[in-house]
Scaffold this active site. Structure first.
Site, PDB file in Angstrom:
ATOM      1  N   ARG A  54       2.438 -31.528  25.633  1.00 35.96           N
ATOM      2  CA  ARG A  54       2.464 -31.233  24.201  1.00 35.96           C
ATOM      3  C   ARG A  54       2.941 -29.812  23.877  1.00 35.96           C
ATOM      4  O   ARG A  54       3.813 -29.608  23.026  1.00 35.96           O
ATOM      5  CB  ARG A  54       1.056 -31.372  23.578  1.00 35.96           C
ATOM      6  CG  ARG A  54       0.683 -32.757  23.145  1.00 35.96           C
ATOM      7  CD  ARG A  54      -0.785 -32.956  23.370  1.00 35.96           C
ATOM      8  NE  ARG A  54      -1.013 -32.928  24.801  1.00 35.96           N
ATOM      9  CZ  ARG A  54      -0.847 -34.008  25.593  1.00 35.96           C
ATOM     10  NH1 ARG A  54      -0.529 -35.148  25.070  1.00 35.96           N
ATOM     11  NH2 ARG A  54      -1.016 -33.911  26.898  1.00 35.96           N
ATOM     12  N   THR A  55       2.343 -28.841  24.528  1.00 33.34           N
ATOM     13  CA  THR A  55       2.570 -27.461  24.083  1.00 33.34           C
ATOM     14  C   THR A  55       4.018 -27.041  24.327  1.00 33.34           C
ATOM     15  O   THR A  55       4.697 -26.550  23.421  1.00 33.34           O
ATOM     16  CB  THR A  55       1.583 -26.515  24.798  1.00 33.34           C
ATOM     17  OG1 THR A  55       0.279 -27.066  24.691  1.00 33.34           O
ATOM     18  CG2 THR A  55       1.606 -25.130  24.174  1.00 33.34           C
ATOM     19  N   LYS A  83       8.141 -16.680  44.633  1.00 35.71           N
ATOM     20  CA  LYS A  83       8.467 -15.693  45.683  1.00 35.71           C
ATOM     21  C   LYS A  83       7.541 -14.492  45.606  1.00 35.71           C
ATOM     22  O   LYS A  83       7.689 -13.538  46.355  1.00 35.71           O
ATOM     23  CB  LYS A  83       9.908 -15.205  45.508  1.00 35.71           C
ATOM     24  CG  LYS A  83      10.952 -16.289  45.588  1.00 35.71           C
ATOM     25  CD  LYS A  83      12.335 -15.710  45.245  1.00 35.71           C
ATOM     26  CE  LYS A  83      13.315 -16.811  44.929  1.00 35.71           C
ATOM     27  NZ  LYS A  83      14.374 -16.351  44.018  1.00 35.71           N
ATOM     28  N   ARG A 104       2.391 -19.965  29.074  1.00 32.54           N
ATOM     29  CA  ARG A 104       1.162 -20.605  29.582  1.00 32.54           C
ATOM     30  C   ARG A 104       0.943 -20.114  31.011  1.00 32.54           C
ATOM     31  O   ARG A 104       1.881 -20.063  31.800  1.00 32.54           O
ATOM     32  CB  ARG A 104       1.265 -22.122  29.560  1.00 32.54           C
ATOM     33  CG  ARG A 104       0.064 -22.769  30.264  1.00 32.54           C
ATOM     34  CD  ARG A 104      -0.065 -24.243  29.997  1.00 32.54           C
ATOM     35  NE  ARG A 104      -0.514 -24.479  28.630  1.00 32.54           N
ATOM     36  CZ  ARG A 104      -0.850 -25.682  28.166  1.00 32.54           C
ATOM     37  NH1 ARG A 104      -0.794 -26.719  28.969  1.00 32.54           N
ATOM     38  NH2 ARG A 104      -1.239 -25.838  26.925  1.00 32.54           N
ATOM     39  N   HIS A 132      -6.517 -20.754  23.536  1.00 31.63           N
ATOM     40  CA  HIS A 132      -5.326 -21.589  23.266  1.00 31.63           C
ATOM     41  C   HIS A 132      -5.189 -21.580  21.738  1.00 31.63           C
ATOM     42  O   HIS A 132      -5.448 -22.580  21.072  1.00 31.63           O
ATOM     43  CB  HIS A 132      -5.569 -22.988  23.819  1.00 31.63           C
ATOM     44  CG  HIS A 132      -4.357 -23.864  23.909  1.00 31.63           C
ATOM     45  ND1 HIS A 132      -3.092 -23.466  23.525  1.00 31.63           N
ATOM     46  CD2 HIS A 132      -4.223 -25.153  24.349  1.00 31.63           C
ATOM     47  CE1 HIS A 132      -2.241 -24.465  23.726  1.00 31.63           C
ATOM     48  NE2 HIS A 132      -2.902 -25.492  24.210  1.00 31.63           N
TER      49      HIS A 132
HETATM   50  N1   CP Z   1      -3.427 -29.947  24.480  1.00 30.60           N
HETATM   51  C1   CP Z   1      -2.504 -29.386  25.276  1.00 30.60           C
HETATM   52  O1   CP Z   1      -2.416 -28.147  25.389  1.00 30.60           O
HETATM   53  O2   CP Z   1      -1.690 -30.273  25.891  1.00 30.60           O
HETATM   54  P1   CP Z   1      -0.667 -29.931  27.053  1.00 30.60           P
HETATM   55  O3   CP Z   1      -1.485 -29.376  28.209  1.00 30.60           O
HETATM   56  O4   CP Z   1       0.010 -31.218  27.382  1.00 30.60           O
HETATM   57  O5   CP Z   1       0.278 -28.885  26.549  1.00 30.60           O
END
Ligand code: CP
Length: 306
Positions: A54-55, A83, A104, A132
């Site tokens: 999703r993100t 590396k 992320r 998040h």
């Molecule tokens: N909810 C969420 O962050 O989904 P993903 O880990 O798929 O990005």
């Protein structure tokens, strides 16, 4: 330059309203095929050192809809992180190739470390079990859109609150709404860390921790479900013991209010029976779609392109 690092920085009604208004406008424009090309000439770097569906894809889709370009590290094994390159060095380099970085990372605090050395805005797309914020913002946007309000609602989390980072980002946002009632349901091993409970208590927000949901199910407006975060457990046996702590099925639905809402952070593993998906109260796929528009609004916010 505005970095997006945590929920606390959005604990301001004016900022929230500005982002939600922009997200609504972008959704309406997109429905007409008319998303404004405000990112024309800009490059968004999505740098994902942890898995995502999703993100990453919603940020990339949003960037493309706004006329921008995208460069991506979708898997750290394909980057020089494998590396031994430091996060700081990578961010300094990627900032030379892009106008904004969506990051992320599995380590708590990684987004703040990246922001400290970055020449372009950094958006925290999840740092370990810490925060998040972009997910938290679309969670709140989804509640507002589906139920028409946020304040005054009874919201129950039935999820791994120890590790569920969007819940951590939601806490300061909830503190804006003085008439909320929040329930945290689950085993003590998955309880919300004390620092977040202290934040709610300091803001005078009513909350309660309960081992089971049964007693409050008929009263709640929002049931927020989540998986147990396997990847954060050091001890596999502990995960195996806890992994099926939460379950929603048609028996659960039968005891919920007709005008309530079920959200899920997603991905879903065991927690919601797919038969629930057909019920209008199952809002989790609509919630994921809302993420696209809130993230488009956040790209514009961070780049001061309002
Ligand atoms: N909810 C969420 O962050 O989904 P993903 O880990 O798929 O990005």
């Amino acid at each position: 330059m505005v970095h997006i690092l945590n929920g606390e920085q959005f604990a301001d009604e004016n900022i929230l309203e500005k982002i939600f208004k922009r997200a609504r406008e972008l959704e309406e424009a997109d429905a007409e095929g008319q998303a404004p090309k405000l990112l024309s000439g800009k490059i968004v770097a999505t740098v994902f050192y942890e898995t995502s569906t999703r993100t990453r894809l919603s940020f990339e889709s949003g960037a493309l809809k706004l006329g921008g370009g995208v460069i991506s590290v979708a898997d750290p094994k394909t980057s020089s992180a494998s590396k031994g390159e430091s996060l700081e060095d990578a961010i300094k380099v990627i900032g030379g190739y892009s106008d904004i970085i969506v990051l992320r990372h599995p380590e708590n605090g990684a987004a703040a470390r990246a922001a400290d050395v970055s020449r372009v805005p950094v958006i925290n797309a999840g740092d370990g079990s810490n925060e998040h914020p972009t997910q938290a913002l679309y969670d709140l946007y989804s509640i507002q859109k589906e139920l028409g309000k946020i304040d005054g609602l009874k919201i129950a989390f039935m999820s791994d609150l120890r590790y569920q980072r969007n819940a951590h980002s939601l806490i300061p946002l909830f503190c804006l709404f003085k008439n909320l009632e929040i329930y945290f349901i689950g085993p003590t091993e998955l309880a919300l860390p004390q620092v977040y409970k202290d934040r709610l208590a300091a803001a005078g927000i009513k909350f309660k921790e309960l081992p089971q949901i049964d007693s409050i199910l008929p009263e709640i407006d929002v049931l927020y479900v989540g998986r147990v975060f396997k990847e954060r457990f050091q001890d596999e046996a502990e995960y195996e013991k806890l992994k099926k702590s939460f379950f929603v099925d048609q028996n659960t639905l039968a005891r919920m209010k007709k005008d309530s809402l079920i959200l899920h952070v997603m991905p879903r593993v065991f927690e919601i029976d797919p038969k629930v998906d057909a019920d209008p109260r199952a809002g989790y796929f609509r919630q994921a779609k809302n993420g696209l528009y809130v993230r488009m609004a956040l790209l514009l916010y961070a780049l001061d392109l309002y």
